[in-house]
Design a protein around this motif. Structure first.
Motif, PDB file in Angstrom:
ATOM      1  N   LYS A   1      -1.707  15.421  -5.147  1.00 25.52           N
ATOM      2  CA  LYS A   1      -2.781  14.520  -4.713  1.00 25.52           C
ATOM      3  C   LYS A   1      -2.401  13.953  -3.358  1.00 25.52           C
ATOM      4  CE  LYS A   1      -3.251  10.443  -6.727  1.00 25.52           C
ATOM      5  NZ  LYS A   1      -3.648   9.451  -7.760  1.00 25.52           N
ATOM      6  N   ILE A   2      -3.348  13.932  -2.433  1.00 27.53           N
ATOM      7  CA  ILE A   2      -3.100  13.373  -1.109  1.00 27.53           C
ATOM      8  C   ILE A   2      -3.582  11.934  -1.084  1.00 27.53           C
ATOM      9  CG2 ILE A   2      -3.787  13.465   1.312  1.00 27.53           C
ATOM     10  CD1 ILE A   2      -3.655  16.429   1.214  1.00 27.53           C
ATOM     11  N   ILE A   3      -2.715  11.041  -0.632  1.00 25.56           N
ATOM     12  CA  ILE A   3      -3.056   9.630  -0.465  1.00 25.56           C
ATOM     13  C   ILE A   3      -3.255   9.375   1.018  1.00 25.56           C
ATOM     14  CG2 ILE A   3      -2.401   7.241  -0.892  1.00 25.56           C
ATOM     15  CD1 ILE A   3      -2.658   8.834  -3.432  1.00 25.56           C
ATOM     16  N   PHE A   4      -4.401   8.802   1.352  1.00 19.68           N
ATOM     17  CA  PHE A   4      -4.723   8.519   2.745  1.00 19.68           C
ATOM     18  C   PHE A   4      -4.445   7.059   3.086  1.00 19.68           C
ATOM     19  CE2 PHE A   4      -6.907  12.197   4.518  1.00 19.68           C
ATOM     20  CZ  PHE A   4      -7.145  12.960   3.386  1.00 19.68           C
ATOM     21  N   GLY A   5      -4.001   6.845   4.318  1.00 23.61           N
ATOM     22  CA  GLY A   5      -3.986   5.506   4.855  1.00 23.61           C
ATOM     23  C   GLY A   5      -5.390   5.117   5.297  1.00 23.61           C
ATOM     24  N   SER A   6      -5.532   3.882   5.754  1.00 23.91           N
ATOM     25  CA  SER A   6      -6.853   3.398   6.174  1.00 23.91           C
ATOM     26  C   SER A   6      -7.208   3.828   7.590  1.00 23.91           C
ATOM     27  CB  SER A   6      -6.904   1.877   6.089  1.00 23.91           C
ATOM     28  OG  SER A   6      -6.769   1.458   4.746  1.00 23.91           O
ATOM     29  N   GLY A   7      -6.244   4.370   8.304  1.00 23.62           N
ATOM     30  CA  GLY A   7      -6.527   4.906   9.629  1.00 23.62           C
ATOM     31  C   GLY A   7      -6.240   3.930  10.759  1.00 23.62           C
TER      32      GLY A   7
ATOM     33  N   TYR B   1      -7.457   7.961  13.430  1.00 22.10           N
ATOM     34  CA  TYR B   1      -6.455   8.915  12.981  1.00 22.10           C
ATOM     35  C   TYR B   1      -5.939   8.480  11.612  1.00 22.10           C
ATOM     36  CZ  TYR B   1      -6.768  11.082  17.489  1.00 22.10           C
ATOM     37  OH  TYR B   1      -7.250  11.745  18.592  1.00 22.10           O
ATOM     38  N   LEU B   2      -6.091   9.394  10.658  1.00 23.66           N
ATOM     39  CA  LEU B   2      -5.708   9.121   9.277  1.00 23.66           C
ATOM     40  C   LEU B   2      -4.386   9.806   8.963  1.00 23.66           C
ATOM     41  CD1 LEU B   2      -9.198   9.898   7.702  1.00 23.66           C
ATOM     42  CD2 LEU B   2      -8.169   7.632   7.821  1.00 23.66           C
ATOM     43  N   CYS B   3      -3.455   9.029   8.448  1.00 22.58           N
ATOM     44  CA  CYS B   3      -2.200   9.570   7.941  1.00 22.58           C
ATOM     45  C   CYS B   3      -2.389   9.846   6.454  1.00 22.58           C
ATOM     46  CB  CYS B   3      -1.087   8.555   8.178  1.00 22.58           C
ATOM     47  SG  CYS B   3       0.515   8.962   7.464  1.00 22.58           S
ATOM     48  N   ALA B   4      -1.897  10.976   5.988  1.00 28.15           N
ATOM     49  CA  ALA B   4      -2.047  11.325   4.574  1.00 28.15           C
ATOM     50  C   ALA B   4      -0.725  11.887   4.059  1.00 28.15           C
ATOM     51  CB  ALA B   4      -3.181  12.334   4.390  1.00 28.15           C
ATOM     52  N   VAL B   5      -0.415  11.549   2.825  1.00 31.16           N
ATOM     53  CA  VAL B   5       0.885  11.894   2.241  1.00 31.16           C
ATOM     54  C   VAL B   5       0.666  12.466   0.847  1.00 31.16           C
ATOM     55  CG1 VAL B   5       3.080  10.928   1.457  1.00 31.16           C
ATOM     56  CG2 VAL B   5       2.022  10.072   3.556  1.00 31.16           C
TER      57      VAL B   5
ATOM     58  N   LYS C   1       0.846  -1.191   0.000  1.00 33.81           N
ATOM     59  CA  LYS C   1       0.000   0.000   0.000  1.00 33.81           C
ATOM     60  C   LYS C   1       0.875   1.231   0.000  1.00 33.81           C
ATOM     61  CE  LYS C   1      -3.921  -2.021   2.462  1.00 33.81           C
ATOM     62  NZ  LYS C   1      -4.748  -1.938   3.688  1.00 33.81           N
ATOM     63  N   GLU C   2       0.363   2.322  -0.582  1.00 36.81           N
ATOM     64  CA  GLU C   2       1.129   3.557  -0.642  1.00 36.81           C
ATOM     65  C   GLU C   2       1.322   4.186   0.726  1.00 36.81           C
ATOM     66  OE1 GLU C   2      -1.480   4.786  -4.186  1.00 36.81           O
ATOM     67  OE2 GLU C   2       0.358   5.949  -4.449  1.00 36.81           O
ATOM     68  N   VAL C   3       0.308   4.133   1.563  1.00 35.20           N
ATOM     69  CA  VAL C   3       0.371   4.663   2.922  1.00 35.20           C
ATOM     70  C   VAL C   3      -0.180   3.581   3.851  1.00 35.20           C
ATOM     71  CG1 VAL C   3      -0.361   6.478   4.509  1.00 35.20           C
ATOM     72  CG2 VAL C   3       0.060   7.015   2.097  1.00 35.20           C
ATOM     73  N   GLU C   4       0.631   3.136   4.780  1.00 38.11           N
ATOM     74  CA  GLU C   4       0.248   2.029   5.650  1.00 38.11           C
ATOM     75  C   GLU C   4       0.147   2.468   7.101  1.00 38.11           C
ATOM     76  OE1 GLU C   4       2.482  -1.651   3.444  1.00 38.11           O
ATOM     77  OE2 GLU C   4       1.027  -1.987   5.034  1.00 38.11           O
TER      78      GLU C   4
ATOM     79  N   ILE D   1     -15.380   4.661   1.923  1.00 38.97           N
ATOM     80  CA  ILE D   1     -16.127   3.457   2.280  1.00 38.97           C
ATOM     81  C   ILE D   1     -15.800   3.122   3.729  1.00 38.97           C
ATOM     82  CG2 ILE D   1     -16.332   0.982   1.800  1.00 38.97           C
ATOM     83  CD1 ILE D   1     -15.850   1.705  -1.157  1.00 38.97           C
ATOM     84  N   LEU D   2     -16.785   2.615   4.444  1.00 45.39           N
ATOM     85  CA  LEU D   2     -16.635   2.339   5.873  1.00 45.39           C
ATOM     86  C   LEU D   2     -15.379   1.513   6.150  1.00 45.39           C
ATOM     87  CD1 LEU D   2     -18.136   2.794   8.557  1.00 45.39           C
ATOM     88  CD2 LEU D   2     -19.186   0.541   8.226  1.00 45.39           C
ATOM     89  N   GLY D   3     -14.553   2.011   7.083  1.00 43.12           N
ATOM     90  CA  GLY D   3     -13.347   1.280   7.468  1.00 43.12           C
ATOM     91  C   GLY D   3     -12.136   1.575   6.606  1.00 43.12           C
ATOM     92  N   GLN D   4     -12.308   2.470   5.628  1.00 46.38           N
ATOM     93  CA  GLN D   4     -11.196   2.811   4.746  1.00 46.38           C
ATOM     94  C   GLN D   4     -10.918   4.305   4.798  1.00 46.38           C
ATOM     95  OE1 GLN D   4     -11.799   1.316   0.750  1.00 46.38           O
ATOM     96  NE2 GLN D   4     -12.595  -0.640   1.468  1.00 46.38           N
TER      97      GLN D   4
END
Lengths: 111, 118
Positions: free
Chosen positions: A98-104, A87-91, A2-5, B38-41
């Motif tokens: 473009k900001i890529i978000f992790g799944s949190g 808490y979401l990390c974004a890069v 994944k791009e952001v983990e 989407i939920l959980g993402q």
């Protein structure tokens, strides 16, 4: 990869302790790094941004960036029940913006 | 300063119907983003506008999704026809700059629209 983990959690921390949230990213050219807090049923709220290696402090929050290790973290001191959220990390890469978000990571502060 | 406005907040439709979402960014913000969460993402970028031009729409399912930003301010996102897998929260965000070459592109989100497709 994944791009952001991020570790999905839940991360359980006692009230008053330090919560440590971690994030790794794959794009070495990334220039901008963000931490968002998202309460259940709400939209993401920007809490920290960091652009250069080292630490950045804002109140109880400290963001740490290590570009060589492609690692960014968020420390929350004196954790409060109101800090319980995802808490979401974004890069972001500077050239694309473009900001890529992790799944949190789900954080739970137990009284 | 007013935040990002979105409407409606909730929408329930049946599959194959169409739906539209509206977004008004923070005043002065040139860049506008639509995300699907989407939920959980984490949020996934659908489309990014710089003023009224498209910067990135690589993840927009163009066979059913469309978006426009007339006059470089308000934006609408449309889904036609909707599928069950489109059930998600649609988030609009804006940033002051966010142009190509800029690194300071802090984004601020609206409250989102929760879409349920039955």
């Amino acid at each position: 990869q994944k791009e952001v983990e991020q570790n999905s959690g839940p991360l359980s921390v006692p009230e008053g302790a330090i919560a440590s949230l971690n994030c790794t990213y794959s794009d070495r050219g990334s220039q901008s790094f963000f931490w968002y807090r998202q309460y259940s049923g709400k939209s993401p709220e920007l809490i920290m941004s960091i652009y250069s290696n080292g630490d950045k402090e804002d109140g109880r929050f400290t963001a740490q960036l290590n570009k060589a290790s492609q690692y960014v973290s968020l420390l929350i001191r004196d954790s409060q029940p109101s800090d319980s959220a995802t808490y979401l990390c974004a890069v972001s890469h500077s050239s694309a913006s473009k900001i890529i978000f992790g799944s949190g990571t789900r954080l739970s502060i137990r009284p | 300063e007013a935040g990002v406005a979105q409407s409606p907040r909730y929408k329930i439709i049946e599959k194959r119907q169409s739906v539209a979402f509206w977004c008004n960014p923070i005043s002065g913000h040139a860049t506008l983003y639509w995300y699907q969460q989407i939920l959980g993402q984490g949020p996934k970028l659908l489309i990014q506008f710089q003023n009224n031009g498209v910067v990135d729409d690589s993840q927009l399912p163009k066979d059913r999704f469309s978006a426009e930003r007339l006059k470089g301010v308000d934006s609408t996102l449309k889904i036609q026809p909707a599928k069950l897998e489109d059930s998600a929260v649609y988030l609009c965000a804006s940033s002051y700059s966010g142009g190509v070459g800029e690194i300071y592109n802090e984004q601020f989100f609206g409250p989102g629209t929760r879409l349920t497709v039955l």
